[in-house]
Scaffold this motif. Structure first.
Motif, mmCIF file in Angstrom:
data_model
loop_
_atom_site.group_PDB
_atom_site.id
_atom_site.type_symbol
_atom_site.label_atom_id
_atom_site.label_comp_id
_atom_site.label_asym_id
_atom_site.label_seq_id
_atom_site.Cartn_x
_atom_site.Cartn_y
_atom_site.Cartn_z
ATOM 1 N N TRP A 145 48.785 24.225 55.792
ATOM 2 C CA TRP A 145 49.984 23.726 55.088
ATOM 3 C C TRP A 145 50.191 24.476 53.781
ATOM 4 O O TRP A 145 51.308 24.907 53.469
ATOM 5 C CB TRP A 145 49.828 22.233 54.832
ATOM 6 C CG TRP A 145 50.895 21.644 53.965
ATOM 7 C CD1 TRP A 145 52.104 21.147 54.375
ATOM 8 C CD2 TRP A 145 50.851 21.501 52.540
ATOM 9 N NE1 TRP A 145 52.823 20.706 53.293
ATOM 10 C CE2 TRP A 145 52.082 20.913 52.155
ATOM 11 C CE3 TRP A 145 49.920 21.809 51.571
ATOM 12 C CZ2 TRP A 145 52.390 20.634 50.822
ATOM 13 C CZ3 TRP A 145 50.210 21.530 50.242
ATOM 14 C CH2 TRP A 145 51.432 20.956 49.877
ATOM 15 N N LEU A 146 49.139 24.677 52.989
ATOM 16 C CA LEU A 146 49.276 25.358 51.705
ATOM 17 C C LEU A 146 49.672 26.816 51.901
ATOM 18 O O LEU A 146 50.518 27.343 51.160
ATOM 19 C CB LEU A 146 47.961 25.264 50.930
ATOM 20 C CG LEU A 146 47.946 25.896 49.534
ATOM 21 C CD1 LEU A 146 49.075 25.347 48.662
ATOM 22 C CD2 LEU A 146 46.592 25.673 48.860
ATOM 23 N N ALA A 147 49.109 27.462 52.900
ATOM 24 C CA ALA A 147 49.473 28.848 53.171
ATOM 25 C C ALA A 147 50.947 28.971 53.534
ATOM 26 O O ALA A 147 51.647 29.893 53.091
ATOM 27 C CB ALA A 147 48.592 29.418 54.279
ATOM 28 N N ASP A 193 40.657 33.046 50.121
ATOM 29 C CA ASP A 193 41.229 33.710 51.303
ATOM 30 C C ASP A 193 42.385 34.637 50.963
ATOM 31 O O ASP A 193 42.650 35.600 51.706
ATOM 32 C CB ASP A 193 41.710 32.663 52.316
ATOM 33 C CG ASP A 193 40.561 31.861 52.910
ATOM 34 O OD1 ASP A 193 39.419 32.361 52.874
ATOM 35 O OD2 ASP A 193 40.815 30.735 53.398
ATOM 36 N N HIS A 194 43.098 34.364 49.859
ATOM 37 C CA HIS A 194 44.298 35.142 49.538
ATOM 38 C C HIS A 194 44.310 35.546 48.062
ATOM 39 O O HIS A 194 45.236 35.197 47.318
ATOM 40 C CB HIS A 194 45.562 34.326 49.851
ATOM 41 C CG HIS A 194 45.610 33.786 51.250
ATOM 42 N ND1 HIS A 194 45.966 34.562 52.334
ATOM 43 C CD2 HIS A 194 45.327 32.546 51.748
ATOM 44 C CE1 HIS A 194 45.916 33.822 53.437
ATOM 45 N NE2 HIS A 194 45.531 32.606 53.108
ATOM 46 N N ASN A 202 56.172 36.538 44.199
ATOM 47 C CA ASN A 202 55.375 37.075 43.094
ATOM 48 C C ASN A 202 53.949 36.533 43.196
ATOM 49 O O ASN A 202 53.564 35.949 44.209
ATOM 50 C CB ASN A 202 56.011 36.708 41.761
ATOM 51 C CG ASN A 202 56.067 35.203 41.552
ATOM 52 O OD1 ASN A 202 56.105 34.430 42.510
ATOM 53 N ND2 ASN A 202 56.064 34.770 40.306
ATOM 54 N N ARG A 203 53.164 36.736 42.162
ATOM 55 C CA ARG A 203 51.790 36.216 42.138
ATOM 56 C C ARG A 203 51.705 35.175 41.029
ATOM 57 O O ARG A 203 51.407 35.493 39.875
ATOM 58 C CB ARG A 203 50.793 37.352 41.916
ATOM 59 C CG ARG A 203 50.705 38.320 43.089
ATOM 60 C CD ARG A 203 49.735 39.448 42.777
ATOM 61 N NE ARG A 203 48.370 38.945 42.581
ATOM 62 C CZ ARG A 203 47.368 39.703 42.138
ATOM 63 N NH1 ARG A 203 47.576 40.967 41.829
ATOM 64 N NH2 ARG A 203 46.155 39.176 41.980
ATOM 65 N N PRO A 204 51.957 33.919 41.351
ATOM 66 C CA PRO A 204 51.971 32.876 40.323
ATOM 67 C C PRO A 204 50.569 32.428 39.947
ATOM 68 O O PRO A 204 49.576 32.805 40.584
ATOM 69 C CB PRO A 204 52.732 31.736 41.005
ATOM 70 C CG PRO A 204 52.372 31.895 42.458
ATOM 71 C CD PRO A 204 52.274 33.384 42.687
ATOM 72 N N VAL A 205 50.502 31.603 38.930
ATOM 73 C CA VAL A 205 49.271 30.904 38.579
ATOM 74 C C VAL A 205 49.189 29.667 39.475
ATOM 75 O O VAL A 205 50.115 28.862 39.515
ATOM 76 C CB VAL A 205 49.265 30.493 37.092
ATOM 77 C CG1 VAL A 205 47.995 29.709 36.761
ATOM 78 C CG2 VAL A 205 49.389 31.716 36.195
ATOM 79 N N VAL A 241 35.376 33.438 44.225
ATOM 80 C CA VAL A 241 36.776 33.678 43.865
ATOM 81 C C VAL A 241 36.892 35.021 43.157
ATOM 82 O O VAL A 241 36.139 35.314 42.219
ATOM 83 C CB VAL A 241 37.306 32.550 42.956
ATOM 84 C CG1 VAL A 241 38.759 32.795 42.606
ATOM 85 C CG2 VAL A 241 37.159 31.207 43.649
ATOM 86 N N ASP A 242 37.856 35.850 43.580
ATOM 87 C CA ASP A 242 38.052 37.177 43.007
ATOM 88 C C ASP A 242 39.180 37.246 41.992
ATOM 89 O O ASP A 242 39.521 38.339 41.525
ATOM 90 C CB ASP A 242 38.327 38.191 44.130
ATOM 91 C CG ASP A 242 37.095 38.448 44.984
ATOM 92 O OD1 ASP A 242 35.977 38.303 44.455
ATOM 93 O OD2 ASP A 242 37.264 38.778 46.166
#
Length: 561
Positions: A388-390, A418-419, A398-401, A508-509
């Motif tokens: 669901w979140l994906a 994962d992303h 964009n790449r949000p916080v 986490v990266d």
């Protein structure tokens, strides 16, 4: 003045005033109390050409500014009125407006708002059978027509059907409220019951055009393509993710049953009819004026979203824009910017997206804040929360916080692992898996019936926060079928996954930031940047929103995709 509008603070009247002002007209709004100006301002309407005048149509009218056009949108729209109360506005008041308007020099048009059911009425007003509201509208319609002929007044009657739009919480809205809250086991009426609608925006545009047309026409303004009531309710149920009733109960049966059994107001039953209405003149007029109704089905869906956002008139929407969207196969309540949000905000339990409203007010960029799948206003999940979140974030460009609170920290953490290319930073607010076991409200033994009945004041005490609109919003959702049960299930699942979440934190990266209240500190050290807000507990968004917003703004801006 170009126009005087009576009943200008009402649902129809205020929309008409807004339409006339947008067209550059000089408008006098006749009201008893000025709640109109703040509303117009909130809608972005320039009030420079507006004159507020005090008037009570239940009394003979004097001392009002003259105008070319006069609109009477005033009416007492309520059930349970006495005949005297209803007639004072809907009959005597309508005649008072007519008498005053007919004496104006240079009057071009008097537009009187009647009701669509007057075409179905026959003979004399039936106060005993139909109820005071409908009977008084019928009597007022007859009286205004007759007196206008005597005075040779340039009259046009407009008979709108059920008017829908933001701010309309009576009539059909009550039926939708019962549907939303699981209190509609069967649908009143029959399979061919027809309750036609018209949107307030369309009606306002229609009314603004009426004085330009020849006098003498009377128009029934409604959408002939409105679905029959069972399909109408089914459409709204499908859109909002609730279950539609499969059975109907004939009106004749409902009339014989006690109200305490049916829950139906007897005065609403006369509106449940298969009657059709003479709309030819209105359709021809609209075509000549270039007016086009919005599709009925889409208008109903939008109105249903407005009703849910405003809690059917009990509150004001906390975040916008808002609406139901299909996410991972289920209907999800989504607020904010779906494509380029600066922050994606995931609420904890037992709250909903409104939890973030105080913080969002202090953030510079747009936010995306959904009700988690199966919780708040969102329908039960079809797929696991990670899927669901994906899917929720798939339209984001964009790449949000990514910001998560309490039990939502687990799914957010897994998404970040994962992303990592999809977000710029992960912020965990009161991550339950790093804190002491949950307080009383979230203990595994909490019973679902208690959660369903919990009052906002008690919920606030259990959470250790003020009883504000966010808590009231959460309590309202917990009363809906299935929400309390799914909330308890989510709480228990979160407790089981504590160790898994702790292990993932080291994988986490993207940059990770943690925010907690000093009253509810971490019990596990992480090595990630930590902000501890003095005096805050498990819900710092509600008690210290400015502090939380300041911490969220720390760091680099969201990275463009």
């Amino acid at each position: 003045m170009d126009a005087v509008v009576f009943g200008a603070t009402g649902f129809i009247g205020r929309s008409l005033v807004a339409e006339l002002l947008r067209r550059g007209r000089w408008v006098a709004a006749a009201v008893r109390n000025d709640t109109l100006t703040p509303w117009l301002t909130s809608q972005g309407v320039d009030t420079g050409r507006l004159d507020i005048v005090t008037a009570d149509i239940r009394q003979p009218l004097t001392g009002l500014p003259a105008a070319r056009d006069v609109y009477n949108t005033a009416g007492r729209y309520a059930f349970g009125l006495s005949a005297q109360e209803a007639r004072a506005t809907n009959v005597a008041g309508a005649l008072n407006v007519l008498e005053w308007a007919a004496a104006l020099p240079g009057l071009r048009r008097l537009v009187h708002i009647s009701g669509y059911r007057v075409s179905a009425a026959d003979g004399r007003p039936d106060y005993a059978g139909s109820g005071a509201y409908e009977a008084s509208k019928f009597e007022g319609d007859l009286a205004v027509r007759a007196r206008a002929r005597e005075l040779e007044a340039p009259l046009t009657l407009v008979n709108p059907s059920v008017v829908i739009g933001p701010g309309q919480y009576v009539g059909l809205a009550s039926l939708i409220e019962d549907l939303w809250n699981g209190r509609l086991p069967a649908l009143p009426g029959s399979p061919d019951t027809f309750v036609p609608i018209v949107t307030t925006d369309y009606l306002a545009r229609f009314l603004a055009e009426v004085p330009e047309a020849p006098t003498g026409e009377h128009h029934w303004v409604l959408d002939d393509t409105t679905p029959l009531l069972p399909e109408l309710i089914s459409t709204i149920a499908d859109h909002t993710g609730v279950r539609a009733p499969l059975r109907t109960i004939p009106v004749g049966v409902l009339r014989r049953l006690p109200r305490m059994v049916t829950g139906a107001d007897p005065e609403t039953l006369s509106f449940l009819s298969s009657d059709r209405y003479p709309t030819a003149s209105a359709r021809a007029f609209a075509a000549g004026a270039g007016l086009e109704m919005p599709p009925a089905t889409e208008a109903l869906k939008t109105w249903a979203e407005d009703l849910v956002a405003a809690r059917f008139g009990a509150a004001r929407p906390r975040l916008s824009p808002y609406g139901f969207r299909a996410v991972a196969g289920s209907r999800t309540w989504v607020t904010g910017e779906r494509h380029r949000p600066a922050h994606v905000l995931l609420h904890g339990l037992p709250m909903n997206a409104d939890l973030w409203a105080p913080v969002a007010a202090h953030l510079d960029g747009p936010v995306l804040a959904p009700d988690l799948s199966g919780l708040g206003r969102s329908a039960a999940a079809v797929q696991p929360v990670d899927a669901w979140l994906a899917d929720l974030l798939s339209p984001v460009q964009n790449r949000p916080v990514l910001v998560a609170h309490s039990a939502a920290c687990g799914p957010a953490l897994r998404f970040a692992v994962d992303h990592p290319d999809r977000i710029s930073r992960l912020v965990l607010v009161s991550p339950a898996f790093l804190q002491a076991p949950s307080p009383r409200l979230t203990r595994s033994g909490l019973a679902v019936p208690m959660m369903r009945r919990i009052a906002p004041a008690r919920l606030a005490r259990e959470l250790g926060v003020p009883k504000g609109p966010e808590v009231e919003s959460a309590a309202a959702d917990l009363r809906r079928p299935g929400v309390a049960r799914r909330t308890i299930t989510a709480l228990r699942t979160d407790a089981v996954e504590r160790e898994r979440s702790r292990a993932l934190l080291n994988r986490v990266d993207v940059p990770v930031q943690i925010i907690v209240g000093s009253i509810d500190p971490l019990v596990v050290a992480t090595g990630h940047p930590l902000a501890e807000i003095a005096g805050a507990g498990h819900y710092p968004q509600l008690t210290h929103p400015r502090h939380v917003a300041r911490e969220l703004e720390v760091g680099a801006a969201p990275i463009s995709g």
